[in-house]
Design a protein around this motif. Structure first.
Motif: not given
Ligand code: TPP
Ligand code: SF4
Ligand code: MG
Lengths: 304, 415
Positions: A51-53, A110-113, A139, A141-142, A144
């Motif tokens: 999950a991410g952008c 993404g970086d969050g993951a 990027n 930060g979270y 998306n």
């Molecule tokens: C288990 C879970 N918790 C929260 C989310 C909500 N969520 C979707 S994308 C995202 C941010 C992901 O951040 P990153 O990995 O940095 O990717 P970016 O969005 O920056 O591309 C979050 C918190 C989710 N999809 N699944």
């Protein structure tokens, strides 16, 4: 040492493999890096996404990829890669598919993951010596969900959840070292704004076996607050100020692939982005800028 | 036919072995571990040709299971309780991928408080995930159901993952004589996986599990899964019939026990139904017209079959080995929705919660349930749900609390 395959810009593939017209923001630095990566990896790939952008690259029933794609969850893309790799290996071993049908398995998160929720699943995949590539577009930060701070957010940056006068009070986690500590086949940092360095590292990774992991700095006009046309400049400045060291880990050693010389002051990078505006207005926060500079200087002192 | 003494867990391992699974992603949890230990031993000894991988969590395990199934290999996995819940996000996700595989859940009560003994809140938390669910009451049934489950999951009309559920300890660690079917007949019943277009191949690029924008495509896929799950009823019946033909053991969607002339009927799932059987025998011995129904399939829900079996009866006693806090028993609600408004539906549907965390249900309690239901039929009014608990149990807990309090005071820890 082997000659790099790509020595000049004209050596790079000229046609873009990844389709256009996706839902990504204009000037997305992550997408720029992905273009460069995809041109080298090609279509015999399956991207396992978290999950991410970039999840919004493939929106039913369209995709910019010529190869395959599987969206998993925020935490478990490396486990998805494990399942696909194992599945393909079983099919090959039992001769149910021919070797021409095989695919390179590529995790894209993404970086969050990568720095947080998916770290345990990455650690497990490396420990099991999974034959896969991991591309993290960072990027910082979270993105998306509106650019809240993540484990990758740099000290002092304003995010949706760090709007105070000192920005984010934590420090960017050193994912490169965390990954490298697992002793995988390959770890590298890359930048879309440094296409030759990027192409050579992807080419090198492509020809290795085992876990190969790359972090791409992903300048993000939307989350970092600057104009989309500045993305490439900001990516270059990240490298030239020494904030984003370009390096690789291979055979137990870390090698810097591009040592910025002379190193530009960090202000050059910081002042171009709205997320650091509070460091300059209304009055310059010289202490915080100096602190950031000192940390960068300290890093390079250990290198050269 | 030769029978072998097997625990529920080894019966499950045998099911996977006979199904000739390609891939077994795993993670240990009590009381499921014996399943993966047995399979690991067989693989190491060259008796099973599968690849087994221990992931670092059930969330990853279920992701890997779904992802491997998406390449077109046959996948088996197993977990329990906290593990099932830890992987919950992925249960829903991989079911949405429409990939067939089988997951054995060895039911165990959920934390808190933490326990090792069984009830069904774990597997019922997966009720709406898109996984189909088969609930077993004997070790033989565990083995057979796994083979049936693969056939159900892989049918083109279904293509959904299936959970086969057994009760921890009561089945997982209990030895029963089990007939191990021969490989040839199993292969006849369950041919090698025909994955069709479920694949990742260089020559046929595909995007799976992409995002959708808006409620319309989202609903499209959710409805498709629902219809596929519903197709499962007919597919299951076909499979069960062919299974009976080959192996001589019949498994309907609902198991009936002494239903001839039964006026009041127990309804419950899982191995505790064995306790109900004994109670039914004794009640019948005393001339009371009591029967028992045990749904084996919970998803898809065999509503029509249950309606037919219960038509014209005077009362139904639903025993739920689960508890939905603030509402009551899950099976009771499901059955009520299947019966309500149908002309022949029994007028009284009583609800009892029992067997939580492996708590016994005694014969006296079964008799009491019958008495309560008979009275409700006579009065024409249904009593509220009853939580089975005896005065003695309550006294025991109070006594332990009192002892702990005294001890705390004496050792000064409470000060
Ligand atoms: C288990 C879970 N918790 C929260 C989310 C909500 N969520 C979707 S994308 C995202 C941010 C992901 O951040 P990153 O990995 O940095 O990717 P970016 O969005 O920056 O591309 C979050 C918190 C989710 N999809 N699944
Ligand atoms: S928010 Fe940033 S990372 Fe996400 S698509 Fe937009 S520019 Fe790219
Ligand atoms: Mg991010």
């Amino acid at each position: 040492m082997n000659e790099p395959k790509f020595r000049y810009m004209k050596d790079l593939p000229s046609a873009r493999l990844l389709g256009s017209g996706t839902a990504m923001c204009a000037g997305c630095g992550g997408l720029q890096a992905l273009h460069g990566i995809y041109d080298i990896l090609g279509e015999k790939t399956v991207f396992i996404n978290a999950a991410g952008c970039m999840t919004l690259l493939s929106v039913y029933p369209f995709t910019p990829f010529r190869g395959s794609w599987l969206y998993t969850s925020m935490a478990s893309a490396p486990a998805g890669a494990q399942g696909v790799r194992d599945g393909l290996d079983i099919l090959l071993e039992k001769k149910r598919i021919s070797t021409e049908e095989d695919l390179e398995v590529v995790v894209l998160t993404g970086d969050g993951a990568a720095y947080g929720m998916g770290l345990s699943s990455t650690s497990g995949a490396i420990e099991r010596d999974l034959d896969f590539l991991y591309i993290c577009y960072d990027n910082e930060g979270y993105g998306n969900t509106g650019q809240q701070f993540s484990g990758a957010t740099p000290h002092g940056a304003r995010t949706a959840t760090s709007k105070g006068p000192r920005g984010f009070t934590g420090f960017k986690k050193d994912l490169f070292s965390i990954w490298a500590a697992h002793r995988p086949a390959y770890v590298a940092t890359i930048a879309g704004a440094e296409p030759l360095d990027l192409a050579n590292k992807i080419e090198k990774a492509r020809n290795l076996k085992g876990p190969r992991l790359l972090i791409a700095i992903a300048p993000c006009p939307t989350g970092w607050d600057y104009r989309p046309e500045d993305s490439v400049d900001i990516g270059k400045l990240a490298v030239r100020t020494g904030i984003w060291p370009l390096k690789e880990y291979i055979d137990g050693k870390v090698v810097h692939t591009k040592i910025p010389h002379p190193r530009l002051p960090v202000e050059e990078y910081l002042k171009r982005q709205g997320r650091f505006a509070h460091l300059f207005t209304p009055a310059p926060d010289t202490a915080l800028i100096a602190e950031i500079q000192a940390r960068v200087d300290g890093y390079w002192k250990g290198v050269v | 036919m030769k029978r072998t003494l097997l625990t529920g867990n080894s019966a499950a391992a045998w099911g996977a072995r006979l199904a000739d699974v390609d891939y077994v992603p795993a993670f240990p949890i009590t009381p499921q571990t014996e399943i993966i230990e047995t399979i690991a031993e067989w693989i190491d000894g060259g008796r099973m040709r599968s690849r087994m991988v221990t992931l670092e969590s059930e969330h990853s395990m279920i992701t890997a299971a779904g992802a491997a199934a998406a390449t077109g290999v046959r996948v088996f996995t197993a977990t329990s309780s906290q593990g099932l819940l830890y992987g919950m996000e992925m249960l829903y996700t991989v079911a949405g991928w429409r990939v067939p595989f089988v997951l054995v859940n060895v039911s165990r009560g959920l934390s808190a408080p933490i326990t090792l003994e069984p009830d069904h809140n774990d597997v019922l938390a997966a009720r709406d995930s898109g996984f189909l669910q088969i609930h077993c009451a004997t070790c033989q049934e565990v083995l057979d159901s796994i083979i049936l489950a693969f056939r159900l999951a892989e049918d083109k009309r279904v293509r959904l993952p299936v959970i086969v559920n057994m009760d921890g300890f009561y089945l997982s660690f209990t030895r029963e004589p089990v007939e191990i079917p021969d490989t040839g007949s199993v292969r006849q019943f369950l041919p090698p996986l025909d994955a069709g277009d479920i694949s990742f191949r260089a020559s046929a690029p595909i995007s799976q599990a992409t995002a959708v924008l808006g409620g319309s495509p989202y609903s499209y896929f959710r409805y498709e899964s629902h219809m596929a799950a519903t197709n499962g009823l007919a597919v299951y019946d076909e499979a069960a019939e062919s299974f009976a033909g080959l192996f001589g053991r019949s498994y309907g969607t609902v198991e009936e026990y002494r239903m001839e002339g039964a006026e009041i009927v127990f309804v419950m799932v899982g191995s505790f139904a064995t306790k109900a059987r004994e109670a039914v025998d004794r009640l019948r011995g005393a001339g009371r017209p009591v029967g028992l129904l045990r749904p084996r399939l919970l998803r898809p829900f065999p509503g029509k079959a249950l309606r037919k079996l219960l038509a014209g009866r005077k009362g139904v006693m639903v025993i739920d080995q689960n508890l939905s806090m603030g509402k009551g028993g899950v099976l009771h609600m499901e059955l009520a929705s299947a019966l309500y408004g149908h002309p022949d539906a029994p007028p009284v549907l009583t609800s009892f919660i029992g067997g939580l965390g492996g708590r016994d249900i005694t014969p006296e309690e079964f008799y009491e349930m019958v008495a309560v239901t008979e009275k409700a039929i006579k009065d024409g009014s249904t009593p509220p749900p009853r939580l089975l608990y005896t005065k003695r149990e309550l006294d025991e807990v109070r006594k332990l609390q009192a002892i702990a309090n005294v001890e705390r005071r004496e050792t000064g820890k409470g000060e």
